[in-house]
Design a protein around this motif. Structure first.
Motif, PDB file in Angstrom:
ATOM      1  N   LEU A   1       0.794  -1.234   0.000  1.00 11.15           N
ATOM      2  CA  LEU A   1       0.000   0.000   0.000  1.00 11.15           C
ATOM      3  C   LEU A   1       0.823   1.279   0.000  1.00 11.15           C
ATOM      4  O   LEU A   1       0.420   2.280  -0.581  1.00 11.15           O
ATOM      5  CB  LEU A   1      -0.942   0.019   1.214  1.00 11.15           C
ATOM      6  CG  LEU A   1      -2.031  -1.047   1.250  1.00 11.15           C
ATOM      7  CD1 LEU A   1      -2.814  -0.962   2.550  1.00 11.15           C
ATOM      8  CD2 LEU A   1      -2.948  -0.929   0.055  1.00 11.15           C
TER       9      LEU A   1
ATOM     10  N   ASP B   1       4.885   3.602  -4.192  1.00 13.35           N
ATOM     11  CA  ASP B   1       4.150   4.130  -5.346  1.00 13.35           C
ATOM     12  C   ASP B   1       4.065   3.113  -6.475  1.00 13.35           C
ATOM     13  O   ASP B   1       3.202   3.219  -7.349  1.00 13.35           O
ATOM     14  CB  ASP B   1       4.840   5.406  -5.847  1.00 13.35           C
ATOM     15  CG  ASP B   1       4.001   6.158  -6.852  1.00 13.35           C
ATOM     16  OD1 ASP B   1       2.811   6.399  -6.576  1.00 13.35           O
ATOM     17  OD2 ASP B   1       4.533   6.494  -7.930  1.00 13.35           O
TER      18      ASP B   1
ATOM     19  N   THR C   1      -6.214  -8.831   1.054  1.00 11.23           N
ATOM     20  CA  THR C   1      -6.249  -7.568   0.322  1.00 11.23           C
ATOM     21  C   THR C   1      -6.555  -7.888  -1.127  1.00 11.23           C
ATOM     22  O   THR C   1      -5.851  -8.679  -1.754  1.00 11.23           O
ATOM     23  CB  THR C   1      -4.903  -6.826   0.423  1.00 11.23           C
ATOM     24  OG1 THR C   1      -4.635  -6.530   1.796  1.00 11.23           O
ATOM     25  CG2 THR C   1      -4.938  -5.531  -0.365  1.00 11.23           C
TER      26      THR C   1
ATOM     27  N   SER D   1      -4.351   1.928  -7.430  1.00 11.83           N
ATOM     28  CA  SER D   1      -5.247   2.680  -6.566  1.00 11.83           C
ATOM     29  C   SER D   1      -5.773   3.895  -7.307  1.00 11.83           C
ATOM     30  O   SER D   1      -5.016   4.632  -7.934  1.00 11.83           O
ATOM     31  CB  SER D   1      -4.499   3.121  -5.311  1.00 11.83           C
ATOM     32  OG  SER D   1      -5.252   4.059  -4.583  1.00 11.83           O
TER      33      SER D   1
ATOM     34  N   THR E   1      -9.300   6.947  -7.572  1.00 12.49           N
ATOM     35  CA  THR E   1     -10.565   7.489  -7.118  1.00 12.49           C
ATOM     36  C   THR E   1     -10.979   8.590  -8.088  1.00 12.49           C
ATOM     37  O   THR E   1     -10.182   9.064  -8.897  1.00 12.49           O
ATOM     38  CB  THR E   1     -10.455   8.043  -5.681  1.00 12.49           C
ATOM     39  OG1 THR E   1     -11.765   8.387  -5.202  1.00 12.49           O
ATOM     40  CG2 THR E   1      -9.571   9.268  -5.626  1.00 12.49           C
TER      41      THR E   1
ATOM     42  N   GLU F   1      -5.018   8.740  -9.587  1.00  9.25           N
ATOM     43  CA  GLU F   1      -4.442   7.447  -9.226  1.00  9.25           C
ATOM     44  C   GLU F   1      -3.397   7.620  -8.131  1.00  9.25           C
ATOM     45  O   GLU F   1      -2.743   8.646  -8.036  1.00  9.25           O
ATOM     46  CB  GLU F   1      -3.841   6.772 -10.457  1.00  9.25           C
ATOM     47  CG  GLU F   1      -4.888   6.421 -11.511  1.00  9.25           C
ATOM     48  CD  GLU F   1      -4.307   5.744 -12.726  1.00  9.25           C
ATOM     49  OE1 GLU F   1      -3.069   5.693 -12.843  1.00  9.25           O
ATOM     50  OE2 GLU F   1      -5.090   5.262 -13.567  1.00  9.25           O
TER      51      GLU F   1
ATOM     52  N   VAL G   1      -4.015   7.362  -4.735  1.00 11.60           N
ATOM     53  CA  VAL G   1      -4.514   8.025  -3.529  1.00 11.60           C
ATOM     54  C   VAL G   1      -4.445   7.095  -2.315  1.00 11.60           C
ATOM     55  O   VAL G   1      -4.002   7.481  -1.240  1.00 11.60           O
ATOM     56  CB  VAL G   1      -5.959   8.514  -3.744  1.00 11.60           C
ATOM     57  CG1 VAL G   1      -6.499   9.130  -2.463  1.00 11.60           C
ATOM     58  CG2 VAL G   1      -6.003   9.522  -4.886  1.00 11.60           C
ATOM     59  N   HIS G   2      -4.897   5.856  -2.505  1.00  9.27           N
ATOM     60  CA  HIS G   2      -4.995   4.930  -1.381  1.00  9.27           C
ATOM     61  C   HIS G   2      -4.004   3.771  -1.488  1.00  9.27           C
ATOM     62  O   HIS G   2      -4.105   2.803  -0.750  1.00  9.27           O
ATOM     63  CB  HIS G   2      -6.412   4.369  -1.290  1.00  9.27           C
ATOM     64  CG  HIS G   2      -7.474   5.423  -1.309  1.00  9.27           C
ATOM     65  ND1 HIS G   2      -7.609   6.346  -0.307  1.00  9.27           N
ATOM     66  CD2 HIS G   2      -8.434   5.709  -2.224  1.00  9.27           C
ATOM     67  CE1 HIS G   2      -8.617   7.153  -0.592  1.00  9.27           C
ATOM     68  NE2 HIS G   2      -9.132   6.793  -1.742  1.00  9.27           N
ATOM     69  N   GLY G   3      -3.084   3.838  -2.397  1.00  5.55           N
ATOM     70  CA  GLY G   3      -2.140   2.750  -2.599  1.00  5.55           C
ATOM     71  C   GLY G   3      -1.267   3.052  -3.804  1.00  5.55           C
ATOM     72  O   GLY G   3      -1.154   4.204  -4.229  1.00  5.55           O
TER      73      GLY G   3
ATOM     74  N   ARG H   1       0.350   3.906  -7.254  1.00  2.73           N
ATOM     75  CA  ARG H   1      -0.118   4.590  -8.466  1.00  2.73           C
ATOM     76  C   ARG H   1       0.182   3.759  -9.709  1.00  2.73           C
ATOM     77  O   ARG H   1      -0.522   3.857 -10.719  1.00  2.73           O
ATOM     78  CB  ARG H   1       0.577   5.962  -8.561  1.00  2.73           C
ATOM     79  CG  ARG H   1       0.170   6.808  -9.748  1.00  2.73           C
ATOM     80  CD  ARG H   1       0.795   8.195  -9.617  1.00  2.73           C
ATOM     81  NE  ARG H   1       2.227   8.101  -9.411  1.00  2.73           N
ATOM     82  CZ  ARG H   1       3.139   8.056 -10.407  1.00  2.73           C
ATOM     83  NH1 ARG H   1       2.725   8.098 -11.657  1.00  2.73           N
ATOM     84  NH2 ARG H   1       4.421   7.985 -10.131  1.00  2.73           N
TER      85      ARG H   1
END
Length: 204
Positions: free
Chosen positions: A141, A144, A173, A179, A181, A190, A192-194, A196
C-alpha cells in the motif's frame, strides 16, 4: 454456533411471530445450486485483459523466464525496491532490493514486489493474504510502484472458485488495478490509497 449464525438468530428474534423451527426450515429451503464457474477456456487471457482494463501493465512470461523478468522490471526502477522476507531470492538476484524493510522506510523506496495468494479472471482481481512471499499489508500500500507475480495455476475463473482456495482466517487484500478514485466531476486520480503504478507478471 458461528458468528454469522448468531447474528442471523438475533435478527430473526427481532421480528416476532416466527418460531425458531420455522426459521430453520426456511433457511433449509433456500436453493444454493448456483453456477460457480462461468468460464472454461481462455481463463488466463481473460485475466490479463481484465487487469489491463484497470490500467495495470501485464506481462506474460514463461515460468522459466520469471526470475529474469522480475529482475528486469525492478532494474528499470530508479532506486531500491522492497521485497518480503519469503520471496524467492532467485527472482531478485540482479536487482537492488531491501528485504523485509520496516514500515517507516517504505515511503522512501522505489516500489515493492510480491507474490500473491490467488487471482480472479472474471474480475481481474489479485488477492494477497500477506503470507511470507507477500509481506505485511503496508508493503503493498505504501510504495508508489507495486510489481505482483501471478502464477498461472493461481488464476481462478470466478470469485467462488478463488474463495475456496483462500484461508478465511487470514487478512485478505484484493487488488483490482492501481489505486484510483474520482471526484464528483469524474476526474480520475491514481495513487490516492495505494500504488499509483501496478505491474503484473503472469507466469506460465
Amino acid at each position: 454456533m458461528s458468528a454469522r449464525e448468531e447474528i442471523l438468530r438475533r435478527i430473526e428474534r427481532a421480528a416476532p411471530g416466527r418460531p425458531e423451527a420455522e426459521i430453520a426450515a426456511s433457511y433449509g429451503r433456500i436453493e444454493r445450486g448456483y453456477l460457480r464457474r462461468h468460464h472454461g477456456e481462455g481463463v488466463l487471457d481473460l485475466f490479463a485483459a481484465r487487469v489491463a482494463d484497470y490500467r495495470a501493465a501485464v506481462l506474460r512470461v514463461p515460468e522459466a523466464d520469471l526470475p529474469a523478468a522480475v529482475t528486469g522490471r525492478l532494474s528499470a526502477r530508479p532506486g531500491a525496491v522492497a521485497v518480503p522476507a519469503g520471496l524467492p531470492a532467485a527472482w531478485t538476484a540482479g536487482a537492488r532490493v531491501v528485504r523485509d524493510p520496516p514500515v517507516r522506510d517504505l515511503d522512501g523506496l522505489a516500489g515493492a514486489v510480491t507474490a500473491c495468494a490467488a487471482a480472479i479472471a472474471e474480475t481481474g482481481t489479485i488477492v494477497l493474504d500477506h503470507g511470507p512471499d507477500q509481506g505485511p499489508r503496508a508493503l503493498s500500500l505504501v510504495p508508489d510502484f507495486h510489481l505482483i507475480v501471478v502464477r498461472a495455476g493461481q488464476v481462478a475463473a470466478d470469485v467462488p472458485e478463488a474463495l475456496e482456495r483462500l484461508d478465511p482466517l487470514r487478512p485478505l487484500t484484493l487488488v483490482s488495478g492501481p489505486s484510483a478514485t474520482s471526484d464528483i466531476e469524474l476526474s480520475r486520480v491514481e495513487g490516492v490509497h495505494g500504488p499509483r503504478i501496478l505491474e503484473v507478471l503472469l507466469a506460465g
